[in-house]
Every structure is written in structure tokens, then in C-alpha cells.
Design an enzyme around this catalytic site. Structure first.
Site, short mmCIF file in Angstrom:
data_model
loop_
_atom_site.label_atom_id
_atom_site.label_comp_id
_atom_site.label_asym_id
_atom_site.label_seq_id
_atom_site.Cartn_x
_atom_site.Cartn_y
_atom_site.Cartn_z
CD GLU A 166 -3.06 -0.70 2.05
OE1 GLU A 166 -2.78 0.08 3.13
OE2 GLU A 166 -4.09 -1.11 2.26
CD GLU A 367 -3.79 -5.69 3.81
OE1 GLU A 367 -5.42 -4.52 3.49
OE2 GLU A 367 -2.69 -5.11 3.75
#
Length: 466
Positions: A166, A367
């Protein structure tokens, strides 16, 4: 428990995911040194409940129990991150033998259980010694060096490597808005951190391949489909800008080898990229084996500054920007106040296909999950029916999207990782947001599988019987 009507395709991987800083604890064990998150948690008022990552779920000492839970679940894979400062105290020098021994034992436990390791190299826990963090180009070089060291040590037992997790969240929350470590609020002056993280990714890809790792190599980013709040042209323009800064500037260099083109009136905002050295983009776009997508919510954007409506603090931090976040009407919310919108996961997969075409490698949802206020009832049961519905909806939406005739038909979707295996230390939210399939009592460390754990186990059991 009856499973919603889902059918997992043959070979489709289902796993769970965690991050070292959120579950390991053991902060003072051995020669481990502080990360930026240890330092950030010590600053007054930065963590919602004033907790720290010193113990968290104590996975460092209880990992055999946690691997046994994954085995009971029937998980195919486990995505976890390496604690940079446990393995390389101070961020320099050789790997520490005691840190190496911990991950050796974890990998051995996973192998014995038949669970495939997906390893993230950089999941937000930079050494504090890197004082400028991702604003400094040297951090990219150091990540490449670290990737080479761990690739040489663990490369024969890891099935997939994720270089950076991320980068969008690191840039936006850590350097632009001041919500995460290291707590900088630089707005558009944070853009060099985009380039340096992606350069670190590319250097890590090179280092892993030079080390001869046998596993796949990729990157993970969080993507958010972006919607204008209304029909006005100004909303559409700001939604376009937000899409660029949340999604495109992170994916385009990796998958296409260049930054996205922007209208002339927006170009001055992105001047930092023009000043970067020639040759960096070739490194950043090193071929990868997969692209990891983290998905939590779409973003609704309106023109004009303001505090918007996000309850997690994001909107307030964005008050100095020319746009604001608005709610997505007609959707239930997670504990974080995020809209529950599984259909937009399909939208996201379709956008990735349309934008990147043949340049998009196979995809994993690395995720997907939600926080809810889960606590045991009087009998000790944690009946998280909201999470069951969330996971069924999102997994079902992803599979339907890539099926023949689906909105993302043509995307090679290979797996889905639930965030998270355990309730954990949820960064700036501390222990106030529970994402786990397994409830953790943060005082005793006791683990209690939730209803969502049993639901997913039954889904995976049914696949085995099919």
C-alpha cells in the site's frame, strides 16, 4: 453454519493476511530496534487509545498456535510481513541471527501445515534511523538491499514475495495528511514518497531475482474506485484528480512504465515527478508476476475544501485540499465508518482490466475485510454475522466479476486473502477496530475463532468435498 452459495474455482487460493507491526509484539526481544511506528505510538495523541505495538497479539511467542488456527481453517496461504528492524536492527548491516531464527521457525510451521507463504518485505515499519523516510531516495536503495538479503536467506521457501504494501496509504496518510507514521502533513509536497517507494519496489524486484528466489514477485496497493459526488463538472474534475493521486500514480509506473497524463491545469501539482532521474521508470516497471489489490471501499469526491463526512479522521486532515470525501448513500458502514460496497470490487477489477489490458499480470486480492465491534457473548461465542455477510459479498462479487460475461471478464484473478487472521493493533486506531477471523483478548492473548472463521472453514471444506 450454512454457507452462502459460493463456488470456489479450481486452484483459486484463499488465505489470511497480517502485518508484523500489528501482531508480532516482542518489541524488546533480541536486538530488534524501533520502527517509525514504535516512535509514532510514543507521541501523545497519535494513537486513538494510546496503545503501542509492543505486545499486540503476541504472535512472536504464539505463532505455533496461530499456524494451527490457519490449519484448522483450511487456509491455502498466509500473507505476512517481515519486521525490518527485527531482521536488520537499525536498518543496516547483515541480518540478525535471532530475527532470522524466528522467521525460519514460522516458515517451518507453515510448511508442516501445508500453508503457502506470501511474504511482504515492506509493510510500513521503516527503521527510525531513516530520518527522512520515503522522502529520501536513499530509502529506496536500502529497501533494495534488504530485499536482496531476505531473498537470499528465505528464497527457497517463499511462494510469493510482495515488495511494498500500500504505497498509496503510506504517501497519503503518512506524508500528506499526517494520520499515520511518520506523521507528516505535506499535502502535494509528499509526492516524492510515491516515486521513492516505487523505485524501492523495482530495486527489490531486481534484488529478489538476483538472489534466485523461486517464488513469484509482485507488489500490493490499495485501490479505490472514485465517484463524483454530483453531476457538476467541478465534482467530476476533482474525482479525476483523486483517482490520479490515489490509484493511477501508483499503478501506471509499475504496469505501464510512465506516470499518468494529466490536464495542463493540473500538471503543476505533479511537478515533483518531472524532477526525478532518468532511468528510474525502467526500474519501477520491472516485469512482475502478479499485482496485489487491496480493496476496502469506493471514494465519493466533491469539489471544494471542507471536512466532509469520514469518521476515521481522513476528511478532517483533507481540509486544506481542493476536494473532500462524501458518504456513499444507501450503504451500511463498517466499524471504521467505511461503506460496505462489494459491487465496487467488481468495478475496480474491471477498471484495472480496461486501463492496463495485457500489461496487467495475474491478480490476487491481497486484503479484503472489515472491522466490527466484536466481543464474546455470555457463552464465549463471537457471532460476527456482519463479517460473514461482508466476506461472502466481497468474495462473491470478485468471482462474479471475473466470470465469463462479468464486468471484469478477462482478469486472471488467482486468490483472495482475508484481512485479517487475528484482531490486531490497527495502526492509529490502536485496539479499537477488530478485523480478525479470530478474536484476541489483548490482556491474556487468548484466541477465540469467530463465526466468520467457522463460515470460511465450511466454505473451504465444501471445496474439498466438491
Amino acid at each position: 453454519m450454512t454457507s452462502p452459495q459460493l463456488t470456489l474455482p479450481p486452484g483459486f487460493l484463499v488465505g489470511t493476511a497480517t502485518a508484523a507491526a500489528q501482531i508480532e509484539g516482542g518489541a524488546t526481544v533480541g536486538r530488534r530496534t524501533p520502527s517509525v511506528w514504535d516512535a509514532y505510538a510514543d507521541l501523545p495523541g497519535r494513537i486513538f487509545d494510546a496503545t503501542t505495538p509492543a505486545v499486540t497479539a503476541d504472535h512472536y511467542h504464539r505463532f505455533p498456535e496461530d499456524v494451527a488456527l490457519m490449519s484448522e481453517l483450511g487456509a491455502d496461504a498466509y500473507r505476512f510481513s517481515l519486521s525490518w528492524t527485527r531482521l536488520q536492527p537499525g536498518g543496516r548491516g547483515p541480518l540478525d541471527p535471532e530475527g532470522v531464527a524466528f522467521y525460519d521457525r514460522l516458515l517451518d510451521e507453515l510448511a508442516a501445515a501445508g500453508i503457502s507463504p506470501f511474504v511482504t518485505i515492506s509493510h510500513w515499519d521503516l527503521p527510525v534511523e531513516y530520518s527522512a523516510g520515503w522522502l529520501d531516495r536513499n530509502t529506496a536503495l536500502r529497501l533494495g538491499d534488504f530485499a536482496g538479503l531476505v531473498g537470499e536467506r528465505f528464497g527457497d521457501r517463499v511462494d510469493a514475495w510482495i515488495t511494498v504494501n500500500e504505497p498509496a496509504t503510506v504517501t497519503l496518510n503518512g506524508y500528506a495528511l499526517g494520520l499515520h507514521a511518520p506523521g507528516e502533513a505535506l499535502l502535494f509536497d509528499a509526492l516524492p514518497t510515491v516515486h521513492h517507494q516505487l523505485l524501492g519496489h523495482g530495486l527489490s524486484v531486481q534484488a529478489l531475482r538476483a538472489a534466485g528466489v523461486r517464488g513469484q514477485v509482485g507488489i500490493t496497493n490499495v485501490h479505490s474506485p472514485v465517484l463524483p459526488a454530483g453531476p457538476e463538472a467541478a465534482d467530476a474534475e476533482m474525482a479525476f484528480l483523486f483517482d490520479i493521486i490515489h490509484n493511477r500514480i501508483f499503478a501506471d509506473p509499475v504496469l505501464l512504465g510512465h506516470y499518468p497524463q494529466v490536464p495542463d491545469e493540473l500538471a503543476p501539482m505533479f511537478g515533483a515527478f518531472a524532477a526525478m532521474p532518468d532511468g528510474d521508470l525502467a526500474i519501477m516497471s520491472e516485469p512482475i508476476d502478479f499485482y496485489g489489490l487491496n480493496y476496502y471501499q469506493p471514494s465519493v469526491i466533491a469539489a471544494g475544501s471542507g471536512t466532509g463526512s469520514s469518521p476515521d479522521g481522513t476528511s478532517e486532515a483533507m481540509a486544506g485540499l481542493p476536494f473532500r470525501l462524501e458518504p456513499l448513500p444507501g450503504h451500511n458502514l463498517t466499524g471504521f465508518g467505511w461503506p460496505i460496497a462489494p459491487d465496487y470490487l467488481g468495478v475496480l477489477l474491471g477498471q484495472m482490466r480496461d486501463r492496463y489490458g495485457d500489461s496487467l499480470p495475474p491478480v490476487y486480492i491481497t486484503e479484503s475485510g472489515a472491522s466490527f465491534p466484536d466481543e464474546p457473548d455470555a457463552t464465549g461465542v463471537v457471532d460476527d454475522t456482519e463479517r460473514v455477510a461482508y466476506l461472502a459479498g466481497h468474495l462473491g462479487a470478485a468471482l462474479a466479476a471475473v466470470a465469463p460475461g462479468g464486468v471484469a471478464d478477462g482478469v486472471d484473478l488467482r486468490g483472495y486473502f482475508v484481512w485479517s487472521l487475528l484482531d490486531n493493533w490497527e495502526w492509529a486506531a490502536g485496539f479499537t477496530q477488530r478485523f480478525g477471523l479470530v478474536h484476541v483478548d489483548f490482556d491474556s492473548g487468548e484466541r477465540t475463532p469467530k463465526s466468520s472463521f467457522r463460515w470460511l472453514r465450511s466454505l473451504l471444506d465444501a471445496r474439498g468435498r466438491g
